[in-house]
Design an enzyme around this catalytic site. Structure first.
Site, PDB file in Angstrom:
ATOM      1  N   ARG A 128      -2.908 -10.069   5.583  1.00  0.00           N
ATOM      2  CA  ARG A 128      -3.461 -10.188   4.219  1.00  0.00           C
ATOM      3  C   ARG A 128      -2.388  -9.701   3.253  1.00  0.00           C
ATOM      4  O   ARG A 128      -2.071  -8.516   3.229  1.00  0.00           O
ATOM      5  CB  ARG A 128      -4.737  -9.341   4.133  1.00  0.00           C
ATOM      6  CG  ARG A 128      -5.460  -9.460   2.800  1.00  0.00           C
ATOM      7  CD  ARG A 128      -6.711  -8.585   2.787  1.00  0.00           C
ATOM      8  NE  ARG A 128      -7.378  -8.651   1.501  1.00  0.00           N
ATOM      9  CZ  ARG A 128      -7.014  -7.952   0.439  1.00  0.00           C
ATOM     10  NH1 ARG A 128      -5.997  -7.124   0.501  1.00  0.00           N
ATOM     11  NH2 ARG A 128      -7.672  -8.084  -0.705  1.00  0.00           N
TER      12      ARG A 128
ATOM     13  N   LYS B 187       0.822  -1.220   0.000  1.00  0.00           N
ATOM     14  CA  LYS B 187       0.000   0.000   0.000  1.00  0.00           C
ATOM     15  C   LYS B 187       0.853   1.266   0.000  1.00  0.00           C
ATOM     16  O   LYS B 187       2.061   1.214   0.198  1.00  0.00           O
ATOM     17  CB  LYS B 187      -0.985  -0.048   1.166  1.00  0.00           C
ATOM     18  CG  LYS B 187      -2.110  -1.053   0.880  1.00  0.00           C
ATOM     19  CD  LYS B 187      -3.162  -1.073   1.941  1.00  0.00           C
ATOM     20  CE  LYS B 187      -4.250  -2.091   1.566  1.00  0.00           C
ATOM     21  NZ  LYS B 187      -5.161  -2.325   2.681  1.00  0.00           N
TER      22      LYS B 187
HETATM   23  N1  HH2 Z   1      -7.273  -4.122   1.658  1.00  0.00           N
HETATM   24  C1  HH2 Z   1      -7.741  -4.222   0.383  1.00  0.00           C
HETATM   25  C2  HH2 Z   1      -8.817  -5.064   0.113  1.00  0.00           C
HETATM   26  N2  HH2 Z   1      -9.410  -5.793   1.081  1.00  0.00           N
HETATM   27  N3  HH2 Z   1      -9.534  -6.458   3.336  1.00  0.00           N
HETATM   28  C3  HH2 Z   1      -9.096  -6.371   4.604  1.00  0.00           C
HETATM   29  N4  HH2 Z   1      -9.692  -7.080   5.575  1.00  0.00           N
HETATM   30  N5  HH2 Z   1      -8.044  -5.558   4.939  1.00  0.00           N
HETATM   31  C4  HH2 Z   1      -7.403  -4.799   4.019  1.00  0.00           C
HETATM   32  O1  HH2 Z   1      -6.461  -4.060   4.391  1.00  0.00           O
HETATM   33  C5  HH2 Z   1      -7.853  -4.861   2.660  1.00  0.00           C
HETATM   34  C6  HH2 Z   1      -8.947  -5.720   2.353  1.00  0.00           C
HETATM   35  C7  HH2 Z   1      -7.095  -3.434  -0.698  1.00  0.00           C
HETATM   36  O2  HH2 Z   1      -5.980  -4.079  -1.223  1.00  0.00           O
HETATM   37  P1  HH2 Z   1      -5.920  -4.906  -2.588  1.00  0.00           P
HETATM   38  O3  HH2 Z   1      -6.910  -6.019  -2.571  1.00  0.00           O
HETATM   39  O4  HH2 Z   1      -4.532  -5.323  -2.795  1.00  0.00           O
HETATM   40  O5  HH2 Z   1      -6.256  -3.861  -3.712  1.00  0.00           O
HETATM   41  P2  HH2 Z   1      -7.588  -3.454  -4.489  1.00  0.00           P
HETATM   42  O6  HH2 Z   1      -8.581  -2.975  -3.491  1.00  0.00           O
HETATM   43  O7  HH2 Z   1      -7.136  -2.359  -5.421  1.00  0.00           O
HETATM   44  O8  HH2 Z   1      -8.091  -4.673  -5.212  1.00  0.00           O
END
Ligand code: HH2
Length: 379
Positions: free
Chosen positions: A237, A202
């Site tokens: 995660r 992030k």
């Molecule tokens: N961050 C993202 C998505 N889901 N769920 C939890 N519980 N905690 C988090 O910090 C979290 C989450 C965002 O990250 P990512 O899936 O890599 O990216 P995107 O939202 O662009 O798909």
């Protein structure tokens, strides 16, 4: 928890898979690399992202979850804010719901309760489209903690069998808010619910580490997540499962060389005995039994003869008593780890704590002197 983003636009790995076969194969590979859970999501929640239509989100996640259903030793989580998606995903074989919306939608709580599956409650300020527009808090830890407790209690009251909490790294947070929330992990864990941290690749990591390309942020993600694990986070995660597994194993092997000095001194409370109701059998819930707890804390004791300068063991006794008599655990190791989290949360000077829970009257078919679960947790 490994990440499987079935999206064209996720901030670090959007458009990664040609189709559901590739996404499912990657999930299986992440499990082989050491992920216990794979988190399948069909909507990017990066800052500025707009919601995707419902049928599109369903079209993205369901074929992947269907392909993973029944895979041995694989816990599948669905990362969604929509009850309709959660319901369909659970019917297709998912085991848990990860809701960045914090299970705020009553229907979302009902879906988890009806299916008897756990949920993850995450804190977010606003919506992905607006969350990073100048977020500010008077006291970020207190505000996030109040939100998580309230949402988790509502979910439990509605019948969700277990709830994990996530302070939501980067979801309406400045860099300093992310640091404050990471520092507060022992405080969150002291509430007894598993804590999730998801900092993988992030923005803060890019800014601190000078890495504008999210794909080059794994080393910084390891550092954040190692700190989270030391502080008592139960779930990380992450995108880079193999790298995190390696980093965690090396941290474990290095012991206090990696984690800093443990404190030269010890305060020990031994043989705290209570009547509790822990165990997997109904009779244990009904009649209860004697449980004995030892708590060993590594600290640096002050030279002065002042209670304010040291760990107040009466406070530690109270929190052990509350945990043993106030909550029912099926496993004594779960009780031990809840006590350890509470001790670390109660006093920042405790560097490491060892908790032993004895169950001398464990229901076993022969003569046994004692059954003990021991956990060691480090700040
Ligand atoms: N961050 C993202 C998505 N889901 N769920 C939890 N519980 N905690 C988090 O910090 C979290 C989450 C965002 O990250 P990512 O899936 O890599 O990216 P995107 O939202 O662009 O798909």
């Amino acid at each position: 928890m490994g990440i499987v983003n079935v999206t064209p636009d996720s901030f670090s790995d959007g458009g990664r898979y040609a189709g559901p076969d590739e996404a499912a194969a990657d999930a299986v590979r992440q499990a082989a690399d050491g992920a216990r859970i794979v988190d399948v999501g069909g909507e990017s929640t990066r800052p500025g992202a707009e919601p995707v239509p419902l049928d599109e989100e369903l079209r993205r996640v369901l074929p992947v979850i269907e392909r993973l259903a029944g895979a041995d030793d694989l816990v599948v989580s669905v990362d969604t804010r929509r009850p309709e998606v959660a319901r369909a995903a659970l019917a297709a074989g998912a085991h848990l719901v990860n809701d960045v919306g914090g299970l705020r939608h009553p229907e979302m709580r009902a879906v988890c309760a009806e299916a008897g599956v756990p949920g993850v409650v995450m804190h977010m300020r606003g919506t992905p489209a607006t969350m990073q527009d100048d977020p500010r808090y008077d006291d970020v830890v207190a505000e996030v903690e109040a939100f998580l407790n309230e949402r988790a209690e509502a979910a439990e009251a509605d019948g969700v069998p277990s709830v994990a909490i996530d302070p939501g790294w980067g979801f309406g947070k400045r860099d300093e808010d992310n640091v404050a929330l990471l520092r507060a992990v022992p405080r969150f864990a002291a509430g007894g619910r598993p804590v999730v941290i998801g900092a993988s690749r992030k923005g803060s990591i890019g800014r601190w580490g000078g890495a504008s390309d999210p794909l080059r942020r794994d080393p910084g993600s390891h550092v954040v997540h190692l700190a989270a694990a030391r502080a008592g986070a139960a779930l990380l995660r992450v995108h880079d499962v193999a790298g995190h597994r390696q980093a965690l194993a090396v941290q474990e092997a290095l012991g206090d060389v990696a984690t800093g000095p443990l404190g030269r001194d010890r305060i020990v409370l031994e043989g705290l005995a209570f009547h509790g109701y822990h165990g997997v059998f109904d009779e244990e819930a009904r009649f209860g039994a004697r449980f004995v707890v030892d708590v060993e804390m590594r600290v640096d004791l002050p030279a002065a003869d002042e209670l304010a300068g040291t760990v107040d063991y009466a406070r530690i006794y109270d929190l052990v008593a509350r945990e043993v008599t106030g909550t029912r655990y099926r496993l004594i190791e779960a009780l031990a780890s809840a006590i350890a989290a509470r001790v670390l949360g109660a006093d920042a000077r405790v560097r490491e704590v060892t908790v032993r829970v004895h169950k001398p009257h464990a229901p076993l078919p022969g003569v046994v002197r004692d059954v003990v679960a021991e956990v060691v947790r480090r700040r």
